[in-house]
Design a protein around this motif. Structure first.
Motif, mmCIF file in Angstrom:
data_model
loop_
_atom_site.group_PDB
_atom_site.id
_atom_site.type_symbol
_atom_site.label_atom_id
_atom_site.label_comp_id
_atom_site.label_asym_id
_atom_site.label_seq_id
_atom_site.Cartn_x
_atom_site.Cartn_y
_atom_site.Cartn_z
ATOM 1 N N PRO A 278 0.827 -1.212 0.000
ATOM 2 C CA PRO A 278 0.000 0.000 0.000
ATOM 3 C C PRO A 278 0.865 1.268 0.000
ATOM 4 O O PRO A 278 1.886 1.338 0.675
ATOM 5 C CB PRO A 278 -0.801 -0.106 1.304
ATOM 6 N N GLY A 279 0.454 2.233 -0.803
ATOM 7 C CA GLY A 279 1.172 3.498 -0.893
ATOM 8 C C GLY A 279 2.277 3.505 -1.930
ATOM 9 O O GLY A 279 2.926 4.517 -2.150
ATOM 10 N N THR A 280 2.511 2.374 -2.577
ATOM 11 C CA THR A 280 3.542 2.284 -3.611
ATOM 12 C C THR A 280 2.928 2.627 -4.960
ATOM 13 O O THR A 280 1.830 2.181 -5.276
ATOM 14 C CB THR A 280 4.147 0.867 -3.630
ATOM 15 N N ALA A 281 3.651 3.418 -5.753
ATOM 16 C CA ALA A 281 3.165 3.836 -7.070
ATOM 17 C C ALA A 281 4.010 3.205 -8.168
ATOM 18 O O ALA A 281 5.226 3.082 -8.018
ATOM 19 C CB ALA A 281 3.223 5.359 -7.190
ATOM 20 N N PRO A 282 3.380 2.813 -9.271
ATOM 21 C CA PRO A 282 4.150 2.314 -10.412
ATOM 22 C C PRO A 282 4.815 3.483 -11.133
ATOM 23 O O PRO A 282 4.206 4.535 -11.322
ATOM 24 C CB PRO A 282 3.087 1.652 -11.295
ATOM 25 N N VAL A 283 6.079 3.306 -11.494
ATOM 26 C CA VAL A 283 6.808 4.302 -12.266
ATOM 27 C C VAL A 283 7.600 3.612 -13.365
ATOM 28 O O VAL A 283 7.767 2.393 -13.351
ATOM 29 C CB VAL A 283 7.762 5.160 -11.388
ATOM 30 N N ASP A 284 8.090 4.401 -14.286
ATOM 31 C CA ASP A 284 8.901 3.917 -15.394
ATOM 32 C C ASP A 284 10.318 4.438 -15.183
ATOM 33 O O ASP A 284 10.515 5.642 -15.028
ATOM 34 C CB ASP A 284 8.304 4.462 -16.692
ATOM 35 N N VAL A 285 11.288 3.538 -15.171
ATOM 36 C CA VAL A 285 12.696 3.924 -15.079
ATOM 37 C C VAL A 285 13.389 3.366 -16.321
ATOM 38 O O VAL A 285 13.587 2.159 -16.427
ATOM 39 C CB VAL A 285 13.364 3.406 -13.783
ATOM 40 N N SER A 286 13.664 4.218 -17.267
ATOM 41 C CA SER A 286 14.350 3.833 -18.511
ATOM 42 C C SER A 286 13.647 2.676 -19.222
ATOM 43 O O SER A 286 14.299 1.777 -19.748
ATOM 44 C CB SER A 286 15.814 3.479 -18.236
ATOM 45 N N GLY A 287 12.330 2.683 -19.211
ATOM 46 C CA GLY A 287 11.559 1.639 -19.880
ATOM 47 C C GLY A 287 11.286 0.415 -19.031
ATOM 48 O O GLY A 287 10.612 -0.506 -19.464
ATOM 49 N N TYR A 288 11.818 0.366 -17.827
ATOM 50 C CA TYR A 288 11.585 -0.742 -16.903
ATOM 51 C C TYR A 288 10.484 -0.370 -15.910
ATOM 52 O O TYR A 288 10.443 0.759 -15.415
ATOM 53 C CB TYR A 288 12.853 -1.081 -16.109
ATOM 54 N N ARG A 289 9.630 -1.334 -15.625
ATOM 55 C CA ARG A 289 8.604 -1.138 -14.596
ATOM 56 C C ARG A 289 9.299 -1.035 -13.243
ATOM 57 O O ARG A 289 10.249 -1.770 -12.962
ATOM 58 C CB ARG A 289 7.645 -2.324 -14.619
ATOM 59 N N ALA A 290 8.809 -0.106 -12.423
ATOM 60 C CA ALA A 290 9.410 0.074 -11.109
ATOM 61 C C ALA A 290 8.333 0.430 -10.092
ATOM 62 O O ALA A 290 7.230 0.861 -10.452
ATOM 63 C CB ALA A 290 10.480 1.170 -11.158
ATOM 64 N N ALA A 291 8.657 0.233 -8.833
ATOM 65 C CA ALA A 291 7.763 0.549 -7.715
ATOM 66 C C ALA A 291 8.417 1.659 -6.906
ATOM 67 O O ALA A 291 9.576 1.552 -6.527
ATOM 68 C CB ALA A 291 7.562 -0.689 -6.840
ATOM 69 N N GLU A 292 7.658 2.740 -6.670
ATOM 70 C CA GLU A 292 8.190 3.889 -5.935
ATOM 71 C C GLU A 292 7.411 4.084 -4.643
ATOM 72 O O GLU A 292 6.187 4.135 -4.657
ATOM 73 C CB GLU A 292 8.075 5.134 -6.814
ATOM 74 N N THR A 293 8.136 4.193 -3.548
ATOM 75 C CA THR A 293 7.511 4.378 -2.240
ATOM 76 C C THR A 293 8.198 5.527 -1.512
ATOM 77 O O THR A 293 9.421 5.548 -1.398
ATOM 78 C CB THR A 293 7.630 3.096 -1.385
ATOM 79 N N VAL A 294 7.385 6.475 -1.032
ATOM 80 C CA VAL A 294 7.885 7.606 -0.259
ATOM 81 C C VAL A 294 7.679 7.294 1.218
ATOM 82 O O VAL A 294 6.612 6.824 1.616
ATOM 83 C CB VAL A 294 7.125 8.905 -0.615
ATOM 84 N N TYR A 295 8.701 7.556 2.004
ATOM 85 C CA TYR A 295 8.623 7.385 3.446
ATOM 86 C C TYR A 295 8.830 8.758 4.093
ATOM 87 O O TYR A 295 9.964 9.149 4.377
ATOM 88 C CB TYR A 295 9.681 6.389 3.945
ATOM 89 N N PRO A 296 7.733 9.508 4.294
ATOM 90 C CA PRO A 296 7.883 10.828 4.903
ATOM 91 C C PRO A 296 8.322 10.700 6.354
ATOM 92 O O PRO A 296 8.062 9.698 7.010
ATOM 93 C CB PRO A 296 6.492 11.442 4.799
ATOM 94 N N SER A 297 9.017 11.707 6.817
ATOM 95 C CA SER A 297 9.489 11.711 8.193
ATOM 96 C C SER A 297 9.808 13.145 8.583
ATOM 97 O O SER A 297 10.182 13.946 7.727
ATOM 98 C CB SER A 297 10.751 10.847 8.318
ATOM 99 N N ASN A 298 9.673 13.438 9.843
ATOM 100 C CA ASN A 298 10.047 14.768 10.320
ATOM 101 C C ASN A 298 11.549 14.913 10.490
ATOM 102 O O ASN A 298 12.054 16.016 10.658
ATOM 103 C CB ASN A 298 9.353 15.072 11.653
#
Length: 188
Positions: A112-132
């Motif tokens: 949950p919270g992971t977004a699909p992205v494209d890195v040089s034509g490869y499928r990738a999963a991007e996850t942000v971990y916010p923190s103070n």
């Protein structure tokens, strides 16, 4: 939009045509894939005998504001996860870990919270971990059926604020590092 006959049956549509309307035409942010299943892996990459510390040359590291890499191997689920840690040298001092993880990208995309992205034509999963205090973003690139190339960018919140960098900029950095490492992996 007309729905072909083969699709009409599968959708249970009766009649000659179906009209579909769009409710938004907002462009996607750069790097996001419209449909993560649409990206086919351009080539499987065998990382056996390789280490992430050998992937970025001095010119690439300089362009990415990274110092020399340091071996910092880990294990995930009892399996090796070769890791290279790079200290950030730029104003935001964004540190990066580059790693081969024994986790398929399809599994990463199910978090949950992971977004699909494209890195040089490869499928990738991007996850942000916010923190103070120490926010990060990681991008896991689909390099074979059981392994992902993971780039994680992180910095202290105070360094980000001082340099005018945001948490989302960490994702841009993680994608850039992964994209810079891929050609080296492909050259075996």
């Amino acid at each position: 939009m007309l729905v072909p006959a083969a699709r009409r049956t599968a959708l249970g549509v009766v009649g000659a045509a179906v009209i579909v309307g769009l409710t938004s035409c907002m462009p996607q942010p750069p790097g996001l894939a419209a449909d993560p299943t649409a990206l086919a892996r351009p080539a499987a990459i065998d990382v056996s005998g390789r280490h992430p510390c050998e992937l970025l040359d001095p010119e690439q590291r300089s362009g990415l504001d990274l110092g020399a890499g340091k071996v910092d191997d880990a294990t995930i689920g009892g399996r090796p996860a070769p890791t290279c840690g790079y200290l950030g040298t730029g104003p935001a001092a964004v540190d990066v870990n580059l790693q081969f993880i024994p986790v398929p990208t399809s599994q990463l995309l199910s978090v949950p919270g992971t977004a699909p992205v494209d890195v040089s034509g490869y499928r990738a999963a991007e996850t942000v971990y916010p923190s103070n205090s120490y926010p990060s973003c990681e991008v896991g690139v689909d390099i074979d059926d059981a392994t992902s190339l993971r780039a994680q960018a992180m910095a202290t919140s105070s360094n980000l604020q001082r340099s005018g960098t945001t948490d989302r900029d960490l994702c841009t950095r993680a994608r850039a590092v992964a994209a810079a490492a891929l050609p080296s992996l492909l050259r075996r």
